[in-house]
Design a protein around this motif. Structure first.
Motif, PDB file in Angstrom:
ATOM      1  N   ILE A 217       0.809  -1.220   0.000  1.00 37.45           N
ATOM      2  CA  ILE A 217       0.000   0.000   0.000  1.00 37.45           C
ATOM      3  C   ILE A 217       0.845   1.274   0.000  1.00 37.45           C
ATOM      4  O   ILE A 217       0.472   2.263  -0.631  1.00 37.45           O
ATOM      5  CB  ILE A 217      -1.015  -0.004   1.172  1.00 37.45           C
ATOM      6  CG1 ILE A 217      -2.120   0.984   0.860  1.00 37.45           C
ATOM      7  CG2 ILE A 217      -0.387   0.336   2.480  1.00 37.45           C
ATOM      8  CD1 ILE A 217      -3.478   0.470   1.085  1.00 37.45           C
ATOM      9  N   ALA A 218       1.986   1.276   0.634  1.00 37.58           N
ATOM     10  CA  ALA A 218       2.836   2.469   0.642  1.00 37.58           C
ATOM     11  C   ALA A 218       3.315   2.787  -0.773  1.00 37.58           C
ATOM     12  O   ALA A 218       3.281   3.946  -1.201  1.00 37.58           O
ATOM     13  CB  ALA A 218       4.019   2.279   1.580  1.00 37.58           C
ATOM     14  N   LEU A 219       3.742   1.767  -1.501  1.00 39.17           N
ATOM     15  CA  LEU A 219       4.179   1.965  -2.878  1.00 39.17           C
ATOM     16  C   LEU A 219       3.005   2.389  -3.764  1.00 39.17           C
ATOM     17  O   LEU A 219       3.145   3.261  -4.621  1.00 39.17           O
ATOM     18  CB  LEU A 219       4.820   0.686  -3.424  1.00 39.17           C
ATOM     19  CG  LEU A 219       5.311   0.749  -4.856  1.00 39.17           C
ATOM     20  CD1 LEU A 219       6.336   1.868  -5.041  1.00 39.17           C
ATOM     21  CD2 LEU A 219       5.910  -0.590  -5.265  1.00 39.17           C
ATOM     22  N   LEU A 220       1.846   1.799  -3.547  1.00 45.61           N
ATOM     23  CA  LEU A 220       0.660   2.170  -4.307  1.00 45.61           C
ATOM     24  C   LEU A 220       0.311   3.636  -4.071  1.00 45.61           C
ATOM     25  O   LEU A 220       0.000   4.372  -5.011  1.00 45.61           O
ATOM     26  CB  LEU A 220      -0.526   1.274  -3.928  1.00 45.61           C
ATOM     27  CG  LEU A 220      -1.851   1.574  -4.619  1.00 45.61           C
ATOM     28  CD1 LEU A 220      -1.738   1.472  -6.130  1.00 45.61           C
ATOM     29  CD2 LEU A 220      -2.935   0.621  -4.102  1.00 45.61           C
ATOM     30  N   LYS A 221       0.384   4.089  -2.838  1.00 39.84           N
ATOM     31  CA  LYS A 221       0.096   5.492  -2.501  1.00 39.84           C
ATOM     32  C   LYS A 221       1.065   6.426  -3.225  1.00 39.84           C
ATOM     33  O   LYS A 221       0.647   7.438  -3.794  1.00 39.84           O
ATOM     34  CB  LYS A 221       0.194   5.694  -0.981  1.00 39.84           C
ATOM     35  CG  LYS A 221       0.156   7.135  -0.516  1.00 39.84           C
ATOM     36  CD  LYS A 221      -1.245   7.697  -0.488  1.00 39.84           C
ATOM     37  CE  LYS A 221      -1.334   9.020   0.210  1.00 39.84           C
ATOM     38  NZ  LYS A 221      -0.885  10.166  -0.532  1.00 39.84           N
TER      39      LYS A 221
END
Length: 93
Positions: free
Chosen positions: A19-23
């Protein structure tokens, strides 16, 4: 049929571990288009954190007169989105 420019192709697994990379990726996408189209045909796993992020992103796009569209969402994608109650917040093509 209307041609849509795909902003991002989603991978098979979208969950809290990515999720951090997606954000970061979402933050780099331009918001000046009519819609952001995410190809979701390959998704085999998605969790509530990812759905919440997509919901927040969709709200952000609405402020800028744009929308989030999931292209050809997989059966698994739709099953999870429906089960979590996010189905009506997203657009599909």
């Amino acid at each position: 049929m209307e041609q849509r420019s795909i902003a991002m192709e989603l991978g098979e697994k979208i969950d809290i571990t990515s999720i951090a990379l997606l954000k970061v990726t979402l933050d780099t996408l331009p918001i000046n288009s009519h819609s952001q189209v995410f190809d979701a045909h390959r998704v085999t796993h998605i969790d509530s954190a990812s759905c919440q992020l997509f919901h927040a992103y969709a709200q952000h796009l609405m402020i800028h007169n744009s929308s989030l569209v999931f292209l050809s969402p997989s059966d698994k994608f739709m099953a999870v989105v429906k089960a979590l109650g996010f189905e009506s917040y997203f657009n599909y093509a």
